[in-house]
Design an enzyme around this catalytic site. Structure first.
Site, PDB file in Angstrom:
ATOM      1  N   CYS A 161      -2.106  -0.397   7.667  1.00 60.21           N
ATOM      2  CA  CYS A 161      -1.179   0.744   7.536  1.00 60.21           C
ATOM      3  C   CYS A 161      -1.429   1.617   8.818  1.00 60.21           C
ATOM      4  CB  CYS A 161      -1.761   1.699   6.134  1.00 60.21           C
ATOM      5  SG  CYS A 161      -1.348   0.701   4.480  1.00 60.21           S
ATOM      6  N   GLU A 183       0.937   3.711   1.681  1.00 59.86           N
ATOM      7  CA  GLU A 183       1.456   4.152   3.143  1.00 59.86           C
ATOM      8  C   GLU A 183       2.600   3.308   3.498  1.00 59.86           C
ATOM      9  OE1 GLU A 183      -1.602   3.114   2.054  1.00 59.86           O
ATOM     10  OE2 GLU A 183      -3.116   4.094   3.602  1.00 59.86           O
ATOM     11  N   CYS A 226      -5.780   1.719   5.844  1.00 63.89           N
ATOM     12  CA  CYS A 226      -6.432   0.425   6.412  1.00 63.89           C
ATOM     13  C   CYS A 226      -5.973  -0.071   7.780  1.00 63.89           C
ATOM     14  CB  CYS A 226      -6.309  -0.596   5.223  1.00 63.89           C
ATOM     15  SG  CYS A 226      -4.428  -1.574   5.334  1.00 63.89           S
ATOM     16  N   HIS A 256       0.695  -1.239   0.102  1.00 64.84           N
ATOM     17  CA  HIS A 256      -0.009  -0.019   0.277  1.00 64.84           C
ATOM     18  C   HIS A 256       1.033   1.127  -0.003  1.00 64.84           C
ATOM     19  CE1 HIS A 256      -3.764  -1.981   1.784  1.00 64.84           C
ATOM     20  NE2 HIS A 256      -3.424  -2.686   0.693  1.00 64.84           N
TER      21      HIS A 256
END
Lengths: 156, 156
Positions: free
Chosen positions: A93, A62, A90, A60
């Site tokens: 993260c 992040e 999420c 992801h």
């Protein structure tokens, strides 16, 4: 920090994150972008989602900027740093943000379906989360969510 | 699968994870080890924590084996795979396990302080977690927790 400076940051940092989200969409990735900013206001890392091209479910935006910034600084802790991201992180993260001791998180759209801050597990509401960043939701929310909506509409 | 075969797996896979935990301790890392096993029972990846040496707060043993196994198989999804890990995964790792669609998680010691399955955010109890693995806690629990206790005792 003056209000004027903050507004300039809002535009430049979230603008950069939005550019990363757009670039992710162009690569066929879920369009989320992130920017990691150091205590002095300098951009340390920026990335869009890369889960498909890297064959890595943890890639992801992040996670990528956290890992890049830590590698750059030679540390596990991003104290005083700010994360700017187009979508509510999420739970993976949000928890990584806590492990990295990031000071502030500025995010765009909320994610009621898969988010980890306002939605579902609400990572920062638990005693077992040992660091909680300051949260600034709703930054450039409309621009952040329209990229996602357009992407998923085009996939139907 | 016979009960006898399962007991052999318990010994060999968790034994391997314990060896990774011990190797992590020897490197000065928090002693947690993990093994990722494919649908055919073959070991796809194994790792211990590497957060310090990699300067990467996301480099938990579970994250490393997920990333290694996905890279090996050229996929984002580890369907039919099992994760064996000496400690209850944290919320970051529990959420990564969900994103990777791992079928089963066998773990040793519970982690009331920082865990993400039984403790705190209880990742798999939320509707926003879109995949939930089968859970087998308490595997070789005593052996898994004594390594952690000894490590933190030696740090005091």
């Amino acid at each position: 920090m003056s209000v004027q400076m903050k507004q300039a940051d809002f535009t430049s940092h979230m603008g950069r994150a939005l550019d990363e989200a757009k670039a992710a969409a162009a690569r066929g990735e879920v369009p989320v972008g992130a920017v990691l900013v150091g205590p002095d206001g300098a951009v340390l890392a920026q990335a869009g989602n890369e889960t498909r091209q890297r064959h890595d479910p943890t890639a992801h935006a992040e996670m990528l900027v956290i890992r890049q910034a830590c590698a750059k600084l030679g540390t596990e802790r991003l104290i005083g740093c700010a994360l700017w991201v187009t979508l509510e992180p999420c739970p993976m993260c949000a928890s990584a943000i806590a492990w990295a001791h990031i000071s502030s998180v500025y995010y765009g759209a909320s994610d009621p379906k898969s988010g980890g801050i306002e939605a579902g597990p609400q990572i920062y509401t638990h005693k077992t989360t040992h660091h909680k960043p300051e949260l600034y939701p709703g930054i450039a929310e409309a621009a952040c969510s329209v990229i996602l909506k357009d992407f998923f509409k085009s996939k139907r």
